[in-house]
Enzyme design. Structure first.
Site, PDB file in Angstrom:
ATOM      1  N   ASP A  53       0.749  -0.749  -0.089  1.00  0.00           N
ATOM      2  CA  ASP A  53      -0.176   0.273   0.152  1.00  0.00           C
ATOM      3  C   ASP A  53       0.759   1.334   0.219  1.00  0.00           C
ATOM      4  OD1 ASP A  53      -2.414  -1.559  -0.076  1.00  0.00           O
ATOM      5  OD2 ASP A  53      -2.593  -1.071   2.019  1.00  0.00           O
ATOM      6  N   TYR A 111       6.431 -10.053   6.701  1.00  0.00           N
ATOM      7  CA  TYR A 111       6.257  -8.737   6.664  1.00  0.00           C
ATOM      8  C   TYR A 111       6.814  -7.654   8.254  1.00  0.00           C
ATOM      9  CZ  TYR A 111       3.269  -7.598   2.821  1.00  0.00           C
ATOM     10  OH  TYR A 111       2.981  -8.054   1.933  1.00  0.00           O
TER      11      TYR A 111
END
Length: 245
Positions: A53, A111
């Protein structure tokens, strides 16, 4: 002869409106495609391991593309780097099987989310860490990580406006945190994640650490359909590694 090239890249996401190509916003995908076109002369379609994003960084992102270029596959990163902007770096390149797919061939992805807990954060870090000044109970956050690990319905941890008819069952293979002075690093490894899932899970862990949420409340998100919150800001999130072995 057509070759399938796997390219490993890294980028500072603060200057991009995400990875995915968009007409009106600067994005990573278009920058990579432009650089490849300048090197090969081809209009190559690229496939990414994941779509980060806006504001999210990548220490290790992979893309693959097909090319008829005679360039040595292992040298593509050196040819591409002069055409990349300063906030993208080509790290490695190699030829892979034609059936390789950067997204679907991945075994898992990791992540990392970084939280700075000092009272004052130096301005050079503002685009690269979340800033939380509340005292956090690390032991409760670690208890929350144990609850998140494994297979669950993570629908409550998906971006609220993503009302797509998709399977929201995901399996967190591993998750843990590291604390170092005024910094907390939280790691999640899974085959795939829902949109905003990591940032929302981290937000729930912070609520646990602040004693605003109980472990029972966290576990209830898997059952009652109530949306978990808050969603932490994107600048603390990094696509950290991708495993293909």
């Amino acid at each position: 002869m057509i070759k399938n090239i796997r390219l490993k890249i890294a980028y500072d996401g603060s200057g991009f409106h995400g990875f995915q190509s968009q007409n009106d916003h600067r994005n990573v995908e278009d920058e990579v495609k432009k650089a490849i076109h300048k090197v090969t002369g081809e209009n190559n379609r690229i496939i990414a391991a994941g779509r980060t994003d806006a504001g999210v960084h990548a220490k290790s992102q992979y893309v693959n593309f097909l090319t008829a270029s005679p360039i040595n596959p292992n040298a593509f990163n050196f040819h591409l780097d002069p055409y990349f902007p300063d906030d993208i770096l080509a790290l490695e390149a190699e030829e892979v099987d034609l059936g390789f797919h950067a997204r679907f061939s991945a075994i898992n992805k990791t992540y990392k989310y970084v939280i700075y807990t000092g009272k004052v954060m130096h301005p050079v870090y503002r685009k690269y860490m979340e800033h939380i000044t509340y005292p956090l109970d690390i032991s409760k956050m670690e208890e929350g990580l144990l609850a998140l690990k494994g297979e669950h319905d993570f629908k409550a941890f998906m971006r609220a406006d993503k009302n797509l008819e998709i399977n929201t069952i995901r399996t967190i293979d591993d998750c843990y945190l590291r604390e170092d002075k005024n910094k907390i690093e939280i790691y999640f490894t899974a085959n795939s994640f829902l949109h905003n899932q990591v940032r929302i899970m981290c937000g729930s862990l912070v609520e646990l650490g602040r004693n605003k949420l109980s472990i029972d409340d966290l576990k209830a998100y898997f059952e009652n359909g109530k949306k978990a919150n808050p969603t932490l800001n994107p600048q603390g999130l990094y696509l950290w590694s991708i495993n293909y072995d």
